[in-house]
Design a protein around this motif. Structure first.
Motif, PDB file in Angstrom:
ATOM      1  N   HIS A   1      -7.564   0.205  -8.705  1.00  0.00           N
ATOM      2  CA  HIS A   1      -7.296   1.673  -7.888  1.00  0.00           C
ATOM      3  C   HIS A   1      -6.460   2.584  -8.509  1.00  0.00           C
ATOM      4  O   HIS A   1      -6.643   3.632  -8.503  1.00  0.00           O
ATOM      5  CB  HIS A   1      -6.895   1.135  -6.528  1.00  0.00           C
TER       6      HIS A   1
ATOM      7  N   ASP B   1       1.214   9.186  -6.252  1.00  0.00           N
ATOM      8  CA  ASP B   1       1.682  10.728  -5.924  1.00  0.00           C
ATOM      9  C   ASP B   1       2.641  11.265  -6.819  1.00  0.00           C
ATOM     10  O   ASP B   1       2.583  12.112  -7.484  1.00  0.00           O
ATOM     11  CB  ASP B   1       2.378  10.520  -4.637  1.00  0.00           C
TER      12      ASP B   1
ATOM     13  N   ASN C   1       0.786   3.891  -3.092  1.00  0.00           N
ATOM     14  CA  ASN C   1       0.443   5.141  -2.759  1.00  0.00           C
ATOM     15  C   ASN C   1       1.364   6.288  -3.374  1.00  0.00           C
ATOM     16  O   ASN C   1       1.264   7.261  -4.059  1.00  0.00           O
ATOM     17  CB  ASN C   1       0.274   5.595  -1.565  1.00  0.00           C
TER      18      ASN C   1
ATOM     19  N   ALA D   1       0.850  -1.162   0.095  1.00  0.00           N
ATOM     20  CA  ALA D   1      -0.121  -0.022  -0.230  1.00  0.00           C
ATOM     21  C   ALA D   1       0.870   1.376  -0.085  1.00  0.00           C
ATOM     22  O   ALA D   1       0.611   2.198  -0.743  1.00  0.00           O
ATOM     23  CB  ALA D   1      -0.774   0.067   1.269  1.00  0.00           C
ATOM     24  N   GLN D   2       1.998   1.069   0.690  1.00  0.00           N
ATOM     25  CA  GLN D   2       2.647   2.518   0.798  1.00  0.00           C
ATOM     26  C   GLN D   2       3.307   2.500  -0.391  1.00  0.00           C
ATOM     27  O   GLN D   2       3.469   3.704  -0.937  1.00  0.00           O
ATOM     28  CB  GLN D   2       3.930   2.220   1.868  1.00  0.00           C
TER      29      GLN D   2
END
Length: 321
Positions: free
Chosen positions: A221, A200, A196, A192-193
């Motif tokens: 997603h 970004d 993300n 997940a890190q």
């Protein structure tokens, strides 16, 4: 001017199999079999399919890490399939790859700072001081401290190594990133890190990304459009919203039906396909999916289906349409 930043037209990649030093190959493995696909500037295109379907080979052939057997590759409308050595070296500044395995993608004998700086050195970007400053900025950009530049890869966790790989890929300000299963080797919490972080960076720099994955939920997603690959061919392309709301190809329907449902009391989905994936050494005639397809017709056994529009921006290669 092309509508795509990068585009493949009838791209093929075959690997010789068997044989020996004095004998020719016994056969050819068709890893990529006539793929036509484009990625729009600034978008994230997800490339999905079962293991062994040719996703990684297609990604590497697109940026000429491996040479295609046939077909053409265009970058902003300019053919780069047969670029000679020096123009190819200059073009490589525009494209970079994030590899699947964060452990083997970094040289264990090279400090992290040297690994991130290597592309800047090869392309003669900046003075020594400017390169070191750029390395520190990149490491901080991906969530690591600048002091990490003086350490070796074995001193970092898998998630941290993948961040280093991302920093290395961004060093030359590329316009296209090919991310080959960048989180599949990581723990779920670390995945997940990194996902993300990629999202970004894509927003911040307007990167164009080909995101290769077998994780359909992750692709939903992260990606604007999705291309589904089966046994070396693209069988469906659509926006993420359209594909997940109404998959057209029986193979895409089967992939989505197999997704786990977060409800312990829900009934398991019915088996949508039968049998195993055929060998790419001897793929079936006609539609490659026909031996496993519940909707197989006689034409599917003999004729390769052409891609057809089934909605705005939604195409599928299936005789049902």
């Amino acid at each position: 001017m092309s509508e795509f930043l990068i585009e493949a037209r009838a791209l093929e990649k075959h690997f010789p199999v068997g044989g020996g030093l004095l004998r020719g190959p016994r056969g050819r493995l068709k890893a990529v079999d006539g793929v036509s696909l484009g990625v729009h500037p600034g978008e994230t295109l997800g490339l999905v399919g079962e293991s062994g379907c040719g996703k990684t080979t297609l990604g590497r052939a697109l940026i000429r890490l491996i040479e295609p057997t046939a077909g053409s590759i265009f970058f902003e409308g300019r053919e780069i399939t047969r670029l000679p050595r020096e123009p190819l070296r200059l073009w490589r500044r525009e494209v970079q790859m994030i590899f699947q395995d964060p452990y083997s993608s970094l040289n264990p004998r090279m400090k992290v700072g040297a690994a991130v700086e290597e592309g800047l050195l090869v392309h003669r970007r900046g003075s020594r001081r400017e390169r070191r400053k750029r390395v520190a900025e990149l490491l901080e950009m991906v969530g690591l401290q600048a002091e990490a530049a003086g350490r070796y890869p074995h001193e970092f966790s898998g998630g941290q190594r993948q961040r280093i790989g991302i920093a290395r890929a961004l060093a030359l300000h590329p316009r296209l990133i090919v991310a080959d299963e960048p989180v599949s080797a990581l723990d779920v919490s670390i995945q997940a890190q990194v996902v993300n972080l990629l999202a970004d960076l894509q927003r911040s720099f307007g990167l164009t990304t080909l995101f290769i994955s077998h994780d359909l939920r992750l692709v939903e997603h992260l990606c604007d459009r999705v291309a589904v690959m089966y046994l070396g061919r693209i069988v469906e392309t659509a926006s993420s919203a359209a594909l997940y709301a109404g998959p057209a190809h029986p193979y895409t329907q089967a992939l989505l039906a197999a997704l786990p449902v977060p409800d312990p009391f829900a009934a398991p989905p019915p088996a949508a396909v039968r049998g195993d994936v055929p060998s790419p050494l001897s793929p079936p005639a006609g539609c490659h999916f026909h031996p496993r397809c519940p909707s197989c017709m006689e034409i599917c056994r003999n004729e390769v289906p052409a891609a057809r529009e089934v909605g705005p921006g939604h195409a599928t290669a299936c005789h049902l349409y």
